[in-house]
Design a protein around this motif. Structure first.
Motif, PDB file in Angstrom:
ATOM      1  N   ASP A   1       6.742 -17.995  11.789  1.00 43.98           N
ATOM      2  CA  ASP A   1       6.740 -16.671  11.834  1.00 43.98           C
ATOM      3  C   ASP A   1       7.998 -16.343  12.720  1.00 43.98           C
ATOM      4  OD1 ASP A   1       4.284 -16.318  10.207  1.00 43.98           O
ATOM      5  OD2 ASP A   1       3.036 -15.899  12.192  1.00 43.98           O
ATOM      6  N   LEU A   2       8.187 -16.918  13.705  1.00 42.80           N
ATOM      7  CA  LEU A   2       9.431 -16.603  14.531  1.00 42.80           C
ATOM      8  C   LEU A   2      10.617 -17.172  13.847  1.00 42.80           C
ATOM      9  CD1 LEU A   2      10.276 -15.401  17.294  1.00 42.80           C
ATOM     10  CD2 LEU A   2       9.753 -17.482  18.483  1.00 42.80           C
ATOM     11  N   LEU A   3      10.817 -18.318  13.045  1.00 37.48           N
ATOM     12  CA  LEU A   3      11.991 -18.621  12.455  1.00 37.48           C
ATOM     13  C   LEU A   3      12.337 -17.529  11.398  1.00 37.48           C
ATOM     14  CD1 LEU A   3      13.959 -20.978  11.815  1.00 37.48           C
ATOM     15  CD2 LEU A   3      12.073 -21.596   9.923  1.00 37.48           C
ATOM     16  N   THR A   4      11.233 -16.860  10.812  1.00 35.52           N
ATOM     17  CA  THR A   4      11.606 -15.713   9.831  1.00 35.52           C
ATOM     18  C   THR A   4      11.948 -14.660  10.577  1.00 35.52           C
ATOM     19  OG1 THR A   4       9.755 -16.718   8.161  1.00 35.52           O
ATOM     20  CG2 THR A   4      10.312 -14.269   8.041  1.00 35.52           C
ATOM     21  N   ALA A   5      11.519 -14.375  11.722  1.00 37.33           N
ATOM     22  CA  ALA A   5      12.103 -13.012  12.459  1.00 37.33           C
ATOM     23  C   ALA A   5      13.363 -13.545  12.911  1.00 37.33           C
ATOM     24  CB  ALA A   5      11.117 -13.030  13.666  1.00 37.33           C
TER      25      ALA A   5
END
Length: 400
Positions: free
Chosen positions: A386-390
């Motif tokens: 999720d953070l990689l996408t963010a």
């Protein structure tokens, strides 16, 4: 969080550019044996970034620098030959530790192409109890491969499969470097190490074993226009990490090298130019592999001459959650034109660098935590993905 980043080469400099856009840390000391290179890496950014000089081969020097700057997390971004002094220096300073490549292997003395000798990471895992007793975390292999590829394996086990037959990490690209007949997009020192050592395979009923370099060629179709690339077995950390935490019948790593690249590596080996043992040349003592590296362009300088995309991913087969056979490829693609335009760093080093920065932010927030020596697949995968996408770098999933 106060970070010591050791190594201001391609990956280290890209990590600085990525971290500069985030607010989770107080200070990042960027240290290199070449103070000028460290200074150039931090120059464009704010005063959270500080340049320093360090001898990465000295655990004592790493410890002293940590203490000087009250470092909480050591981020190792140099060649794997320096893993153990940095790893030890961080522990002595009471800091947590992250790396993207693990302690070096040594082939079996009698049967190198069938049996393991000292495996990648063995020296680090031998110290796991000391890290746990100190209440400190050594998060090993948290680049892209190993790293994101391991997280994909854990995600597949947690979310997509009831049982896994094979986890196969597959890496391929269609990158071209204009103006060079031979110009590796990553450290040639590391490339020689992983490509010419006996590849390791894991099987549940056999454990870890080795094969000859470049064995079991297969053509894998990579997404987003990269297309079919021939991949071969290569020694890599995922095979040593994934089976520790992800149940699977078989784990492999195959790299899309191309025939020309393989032939160059074979020639270097035949001539002894892959050796790290110094030889006497006139009045100087030099390592043949260091000479090869010095004769090739620095991968960090190739970005404006590169075209194409690089793909890192994990192919998984087994039984899906619904009880039916399933086969998927979880992947992350970076276009060199995009990474150069957005960050000023070429795709291969940028793709490697973003993952430890994401991991550091998860550790800062408490979304990830632990003690001892852990691989990425020991920690929950969804917060990372999720953070990689963010961060503006989404991942993909393809049913095969």
């Amino acid at each position: 969080m106060r970070i010591l980043l050791v190594g201001a080469g391609g990956v280290g400099s890209a990590a600085v550019a990525i971290a500069a856009r985030r607010s989770f840390f107080e200070t990042m000391v960027v240290a290199d044996y070449d103070l000028g290179r460290a200074s150039r890496a931090v120059a464009p950014f704010d005063d959270r970034f500080v340049a320093a000089k360090v001898d990465a081969s000295s655990a004592e020097a790493v410890t002293a620098l940590c203490r000087e700057h009250r470092i909480t997390h050591v981020f190792n971004a140099v060649d794997p030959r320096f893993v153990m002094p940095i790893f030890s220096g961080a522990l002595a300073a009471g800091a947590d530790y992250l790396d993207m490549a693990m302690s070096l292997s040594r082939p079996h003395p009698d049967a190198p192409h069938s049996e393991c000798g000292v495996k990648l990471g063995d020296e680090q895992f031998a110290g796991a109890e000391s890290w746990a007793d100190a209440g400190r975390l050594a998060l090993v292999g948290i680049g892209v491969e190993p790293g994101l590829s391991d997280i994909f394996a854990r995600y597949a086990a947690d979310e997509l499969f009831s049982s896994i037959d094979e986890v196969g990490v597959r890496d391929g690209a269609n990158l071209v470097v204009d103006g060079y007949d031979f110009a590796p997009s990553f450290s040639i020192w590391t490339t020689i190490e992983e490509c010419l050592n006996p590849p390791v395979i894991w099987e549940a009923d056999r454990g870890w074993f080795t094969t000859p370099p470049f064995s079991e060629p297969e053509v894998f179709d990579f997404p987003e226009g990269i297309g079919p690339v021939e991949c071969v077995n290569v020694e890599h950390e995922e095979v040593l990490l994934i089976p520790r935490w992800v149940p699977a019948r078989r784990v492999t790593f195959k790299y899309g090298l191309g025939n020309e690249f393989i032939e160059v590596l074979k020639t270097l080996h035949k001539l002894g130019l892959d050796s790290t043992k110094p030889v006497q040349v006139g009045g100087a003592s030099v390592s043949p592999r260091d000479v090869v590296a010095a004769c090739l362009p620095d991968p960090a300088t190739l970005g404006d001459k590169m075209r194409g995309k690089t793909c890192a991913g994990t192919w998984v087969t087994g039984t899906g959650r619904d009880g039916a056979p399933r086969e998927v490829y979880l992947y992350h693609v970076v276009d060199n034109e995009w990474s150069m335009r957005e960050y000023g760093h070429q795709a291969v080093v940028w793709q490697t660098a973003i993952n430890p920065v994401v991991a550091l932010e998860l550790l800062a927030s408490g979304a990830w935590s632990g003690t001892g020596v852990l691989g990425p697949e020991a920690l929950p995968p969804k917060p990372f993905l999720d953070l990689l996408t963010a961060y503006g770098s989404p991942w993909g999933l393809r049913d095969q």
